[in-house]
Design a protein around this motif. Sequence first.
Motif, PDB file in Angstrom:
ATOM      1  N   VAL A  65      26.844   6.304  37.315  1.00 34.15           N
ATOM      2  CA  VAL A  65      26.468   5.312  36.297  1.00 34.15           C
ATOM      3  C   VAL A  65      27.694   4.840  35.523  1.00 34.15           C
ATOM      4  N   LYS A  68      24.263  12.311  38.451  1.00 29.02           N
ATOM      5  CA  LYS A  68      24.263  10.850  38.599  1.00 29.02           C
ATOM      6  C   LYS A  68      25.080  10.163  37.508  1.00 29.02           C
ATOM      7  N   LEU A 109      24.436  -2.418  30.323  1.00 31.70           N
ATOM      8  CA  LEU A 109      23.903  -1.442  31.288  1.00 31.70           C
ATOM      9  C   LEU A 109      22.720  -0.697  30.671  1.00 31.70           C
ATOM     10  N   GLN A 110      22.848  -0.340  29.415  1.00 35.68           N
ATOM     11  CA  GLN A 110      21.734   0.352  28.756  1.00 35.68           C
ATOM     12  C   GLN A 110      20.523  -0.560  28.637  1.00 35.68           C
ATOM     13  N   GLY A 125      17.809  -0.718  31.027  1.00 31.19           N
ATOM     14  CA  GLY A 125      16.856   0.389  31.018  1.00 31.19           C
ATOM     15  C   GLY A 125      17.491   1.723  31.365  1.00 31.19           C
ATOM     16  N   VAL A 126      18.840   1.766  31.353  1.00 30.09           N
ATOM     17  CA  VAL A 126      19.524   3.026  31.661  1.00 30.09           C
ATOM     18  C   VAL A 126      19.701   3.807  30.356  1.00 30.09           C
ATOM     19  N   ASP A 127      19.007   4.926  30.266  1.00 29.30           N
ATOM     20  CA  ASP A 127      19.103   5.770  29.081  1.00 29.30           C
ATOM     21  C   ASP A 127      20.165   6.830  29.353  1.00 29.30           C
ATOM     22  N   GLU A 160      21.322   9.196  27.819  1.00 31.61           N
ATOM     23  CA  GLU A 160      21.029  10.596  27.451  1.00 31.61           C
ATOM     24  C   GLU A 160      20.158  11.290  28.494  1.00 31.61           C
ATOM     25  N   LYS A 161      19.395  10.492  29.249  1.00 32.57           N
ATOM     26  CA  LYS A 161      18.433  11.131  30.159  1.00 32.57           C
ATOM     27  C   LYS A 161      18.858  11.117  31.627  1.00 32.57           C
ATOM     28  N   ILE A 162      20.064  10.615  31.903  1.00 33.14           N
ATOM     29  CA  ILE A 162      20.502  10.575  33.305  1.00 33.14           C
ATOM     30  C   ILE A 162      20.874  11.994  33.744  1.00 33.14           C
TER      31      ILE A 162
END
Lengths: 233, 245
Positions: free
Chosen positions: B179, B175, B161-162, B165-167, B169-171
């Motif tokens: 995730v 949301k 998942l990371q 492009g899923v960061d 720390e920044k979500i």
Amino acid sequence: MNFKSDGAVMRRSIELNKISFSYNENQRLFESLSLVIYDGETTVILGRNGSGKTTLGKLIMGIIKPCKGNIVIFDEDSEKMNLGQKGQKIGYLFQNPSRQLFAATVYEELSFILELKGYEECMIEEQASKMMNLFQIEHLRGMSPFYLSGGEKQRLALAALLINNPGYLILDEPTTSLDPERKEILSKILKQYHDEGKGIMLITHDESFALTHAQRVIEIEGGMVTYDSKFET
Amino acid sequence: MIPNSKLDPRSKLSMVMSLSGMGVLINDIRIMIGILFITIIILKLLKVSILKILRKFKRILYMIVVLVIVQSIFFKGGNPIIAVGSVAIISDMGLQKAAAFALRIGIVIASASILTTSSYRDIVQGLVQWKMPYEIAFMVSVAIRFLPTFMEEFKDASVALQLRGVDFEKIPVKKKLTVYSYLFFPVVSNAILKAQELSIAMETRAFRAYPFRTSYLILKIKPLDYIIIAVSFFTAVAGITLYYT
């Protein structure tokens, strides 16, 4: 320094500096491997089973960590980047695409990443529809990725990578589950991606597919680069 | 030191049932700390690395911490420790509930780790010799056998998942839950697929084709095991009875 045919300097996208890696203490897979991969170029990685092709991709993406050496991604030390940051720069297609499908429907699989980026609803719809058309999965829109065939999963996983617009693509065995017609579609998409000036790394056994795209061929054997040559397509 | 290799898996099962049973049914923090302490001593005697257990459950520790915070914030009643105006955010009772929750999870995980010192085949045999139907004992063994695989798959899903492009720390916080829910889809779907494949494989190997099964492995219970089983049983019964009377 590497040059394009028009004389321009090619940008380094991935650099592996003296990488050593082993899965167990007795057998070292890579010993001080150094490699530079350039942007805007399609690099094909060939090699027999167990030669370390997939491991190379995993090392670049940070899924596994080298015992020694460092990896630089677009001029940034990969040690200082988290997986999410690497994923934004490089799209990585797993050998088994089922591992990278998460959402309840095909549409959601494509849209959730854009939602997280804060895109407008109409923009998300437009982008997702474009990708579904491109990969011929529009008819599967409301279906769960769980029920898709191997080839459909592969196309969906690739579409989900491309919708994120990464600067570089690493595809591990992208043609495994594709029929000749779908391979042709994938070929066109990769060509289009390459024409945008972006680089691709193809890790594959499918030599005929690879060689139609290759501008550089690297062969790995026993953790060593045994062949590295530029290729005219 | 307890001679681990010589202990019958049934004595280990007794210890696990006794400790986790008390951990779940008793709600007094001081007693729960005591149970956790005894569990850790047993783990040490059985030469189980506490650090390894902590490392294994590192990923869910975060989830436990979040649940503890949620518990302490949303518990109504008690004396406020932190309050905004007249609304109590954290109260002493809320903190107590949260601590009890964390201890309970800790006791269950730590006591279950006692079973890791026996092979899953031995545990199944122990259950069968306790007259548990083989089908159920087999299901338990499959669950034990696949737990590490699920943990591994959960880790893989998180990595994949990371890499999309899923960061993490920044979500944005609102949301984050959506995730994290994505992580369960591949794990659950793979579990269903594995269960389907396993059941087919078992049918092809004539599982349940005969009414009675024989086994090459027969466990022999020793005096030390009788003592451990008896102590576990009486401690649990006495502890729970004393707590509720």
